[in-house]
Design a protein around this motif. Sequence first.
Motif, mmCIF file in Angstrom:
data_model
loop_
_atom_site.group_PDB
_atom_site.id
_atom_site.type_symbol
_atom_site.label_atom_id
_atom_site.label_comp_id
_atom_site.label_asym_id
_atom_site.label_seq_id
_atom_site.Cartn_x
_atom_site.Cartn_y
_atom_site.Cartn_z
ATOM 1 N N GLU A 8 0.827 -1.200 0.000
ATOM 2 C CA GLU A 8 0.000 0.000 0.000
ATOM 3 C C GLU A 8 0.864 1.254 0.000
ATOM 4 O OE1 GLU A 8 -2.431 -0.522 3.410
ATOM 5 O OE2 GLU A 8 -3.476 -2.242 2.575
ATOM 6 N N THR A 9 1.920 1.242 0.779
ATOM 7 C CA THR A 9 2.817 2.386 0.846
ATOM 8 C C THR A 9 3.494 2.643 -0.494
ATOM 9 O OG1 THR A 9 3.242 1.875 3.174
ATOM 10 C CG2 THR A 9 4.758 3.382 2.097
ATOM 11 N N VAL A 10 3.936 1.575 -1.143
ATOM 12 C CA VAL A 10 4.595 1.719 -2.444
ATOM 13 C C VAL A 10 3.618 2.241 -3.488
ATOM 14 C CG1 VAL A 10 5.651 0.419 -4.329
ATOM 15 C CG2 VAL A 10 6.398 0.041 -1.978
ATOM 16 N N CYS A 49 -0.761 7.585 -12.828
ATOM 17 C CA CYS A 49 -1.110 8.018 -11.470
ATOM 18 C C CYS A 49 -2.451 7.426 -11.051
ATOM 19 C CB CYS A 49 -1.145 9.545 -11.421
ATOM 20 S SG CYS A 49 -1.750 10.216 -9.879
ATOM 21 N N ILE A 102 0.814 4.036 -3.122
ATOM 22 C CA ILE A 102 0.423 5.438 -2.909
ATOM 23 C C ILE A 102 1.602 6.356 -3.198
ATOM 24 C CG2 ILE A 102 0.865 5.685 -0.431
ATOM 25 C CD1 ILE A 102 -2.232 6.958 -2.155
ATOM 26 N N SER A 103 2.814 5.909 -2.896
ATOM 27 C CA SER A 103 4.003 6.718 -3.197
ATOM 28 C C SER A 103 4.204 6.859 -4.705
ATOM 29 C CB SER A 103 5.243 6.096 -2.576
ATOM 30 O OG SER A 103 5.118 6.036 -1.184
ATOM 31 N N LEU A 104 4.002 5.761 -5.444
ATOM 32 C CA LEU A 104 4.113 5.823 -6.898
ATOM 33 C C LEU A 104 3.053 6.737 -7.498
ATOM 34 C CD1 LEU A 104 4.898 2.109 -7.743
ATOM 35 C CD2 LEU A 104 6.399 4.072 -8.079
ATOM 36 N N SER A 105 1.857 6.696 -6.954
ATOM 37 C CA SER A 105 0.783 7.553 -7.449
ATOM 38 C C SER A 105 1.117 9.027 -7.225
ATOM 39 C CB SER A 105 -0.524 7.188 -6.748
ATOM 40 O OG SER A 105 -1.561 8.025 -7.183
ATOM 41 N N ILE A 106 1.591 9.363 -6.053
ATOM 42 C CA ILE A 106 1.957 10.754 -5.755
ATOM 43 C C ILE A 106 3.147 11.180 -6.597
ATOM 44 C CG2 ILE A 106 2.870 12.256 -3.936
ATOM 45 C CD1 ILE A 106 1.136 10.624 -1.974
ATOM 46 N N GLY A 107 4.107 10.291 -6.783
ATOM 47 C CA GLY A 107 5.277 10.600 -7.609
ATOM 48 C C GLY A 107 4.904 10.886 -9.053
ATOM 49 N N CYS A 108 4.002 10.082 -9.620
ATOM 50 C CA CYS A 108 3.561 10.323 -11.002
ATOM 51 C C CYS A 108 2.802 11.642 -11.114
ATOM 52 C CB CYS A 108 2.686 9.186 -11.483
ATOM 53 S SG CYS A 108 3.597 7.700 -11.863
#
Length: 75
Positions: A5-7, A39, A9-15
């Motif tokens: 889950e952390t990965v 995203c 959401i982090s990828l979504s915010i990064g994109c």
Amino acid sequence: MKIRETVLISLSIGCLILWVLEFRRTRTFGEHYWLIMLCLAFLLAFMYVRGVHLNSVKQKPAVPVKPTRKKKKKS
């Protein structure tokens, strides 16, 4: 929150951040449309994984849903 889950959401915010930076640089929406779609894909995957995890644990949602009361008519 699990590592998956952390990965996600982090990828979504990064994109999203990358899309904003690229949009500011080029001022064209069409060239970097794929970043927004990526995203959203990561965000939907996060929501799915989180929902499966909550269903397996049988945990209640963070915001409880209150039943609505019917109003009685005054006679």
